[in-house]
Design an enzyme around this catalytic site. Structure first.
Site, PDB file in Angstrom:
ATOM      1  N   ASP A 108       0.872  -1.179   0.000  1.00 49.26           N
ATOM      2  CA  ASP A 108       0.000   0.000   0.000  1.00 49.26           C
ATOM      3  C   ASP A 108       0.912   1.233   0.000  1.00 49.26           C
ATOM      4  OD1 ASP A 108      -1.902  -1.944   0.426  1.00 49.26           O
ATOM      5  OD2 ASP A 108      -2.813  -0.964   2.161  1.00 49.26           O
ATOM      6  N   SER A 248       7.557   4.960   5.689  1.00 50.76           N
ATOM      7  CA  SER A 248       8.672   4.287   5.036  1.00 50.76           C
ATOM      8  C   SER A 248       8.463   4.294   3.527  1.00 50.76           C
ATOM      9  CB  SER A 248       8.798   2.851   5.560  1.00 50.76           C
ATOM     10  OG  SER A 248       8.824   2.848   6.980  1.00 50.76           O
TER      11      SER A 248
END
Length: 287
Positions: A108, A248
């Site tokens: 995602d 991240s």
């Protein structure tokens, strides 16, 4: 920030994570705070707290603020905030394309795609890189000239587990430590910051897309990259690893004449617009 949703609708959003990062990297107070936040002992203390039972009190507020649909995830009793952050999706909630020639997102994320030329650069975690500088290997970077750099930026509300994009053989994992220091030149009104986030990459000889590099880039402070496998065979859709707390990024490098990228992704990137995708959403197709 400008985004396109999964249906192609364009909108602007200035979320709390974007505002926080802008404060850290573009103001004197934020830069001063970074010097403290990036000290090793701060990361160790922060990581220990987020993995302790005392951090459970943060979970309900996080779910509410970020409007996370917990019906998407496996039911579980979370022992800590990090235990919650690395939660697993329910089976079938991230289906992969049936056609193995479709290159799909391993996570995602918010995606941007760049054609790799001699002077191509891109921003990852608020630091500008070239292919050679992010890999720390100029010779390896040359193999991807004419190909694509696919930047998949995860924010804290995303699912933080990621998978392999194809069957193939992977190399060992190469870890690059993060670097952070400041330069305070004479007659300068502000502190310039140079930084690189810790990152880890592997080369995968895939069945359909040629040689692909998959790199994980960790959060600057307490984020941690957890990869499951060393050198060996991998399977399409098999979980590669996960990130602990922190926004991240995953970067894919694909070789020239191996993949045809979706045109709208390239066009939106030129307009500084990221496209929201889920794990399994198509990014392009093998040539």
């Amino acid at each position: 920030m400008k985004y396109a949703d999964r249906n192609g609708n364009i909108y602007e959003e200035d979320n709390s994570q974007d505002r926080f990062l802008r404060l850290l990297y573009s103001t004197f107070a934020g830069q001063a705070g970074l010097k403290v936040l990036t000290m090793p002992w701060v990361s160790k203390v922060g990581g220990a707290f987020l993995s302790s039972p005392f951090s459970k009190c943060m979970i309900s507020g996080f779910i509410k603020r970020n409007k996370i649909d917990m019906k998407q995830y496996e039911p579980a009793f979370y022992k800590s905030y990090n235990d919650f952050f690395t939660r697993k999706i329910r089976p079938g909630k991230r289906p992969l394309p049936k056609d193995p020639k479709v290159l799909f997102s391993p996570c995602d994320s918010k995606v941007s795609v760049y054609s790799i030329g001699e002077n191509t650069s891109f921003v990852v975690k608020d630091t500008r890189y070239t292919v050679a500088s992010i890999l720390k290997n100029r010779k390896l970077a040359q193999r991807f000239q004419g190909g694509y750099a696919i930047i998949l930026r995860l924010t804290v509300d995303d699912y933080h587990r990621y998978c392999y994009i194809d069957d193939g053989e992977k190399s060992e994992n190469y870890f690059i430590p993060g670097v952070y220091h400041t330069v305070n030149p004479v007659a300068n009104d502000h502190v310039k910051i140079y930084k690189e986030n810790a990152r880890e990459f592997t080369m995968i000889k895939t069945n359909h897309f040629g040689n692909v590099i998959q790199m994980e880039v960790g959060a600057l402070m307490v984020g941690k990259i957890v990869n499951h496998h060393g050198e060996g065979s991998v399977k399409r859709g098999m979980e590669k690893g996960y990130f602990e707390f922190g926004g991240s990024t995953i970067v894919l490098f694909v070789e020239k004449n191996r993949v045809e990228i979706r045109k709208e992704l390239l066009e939106r990137t030129k307009k500084l617009c990221e496209t929201k995708v889920r794990q399994g959403d198509p990014l392009g197709r093998a040539i």
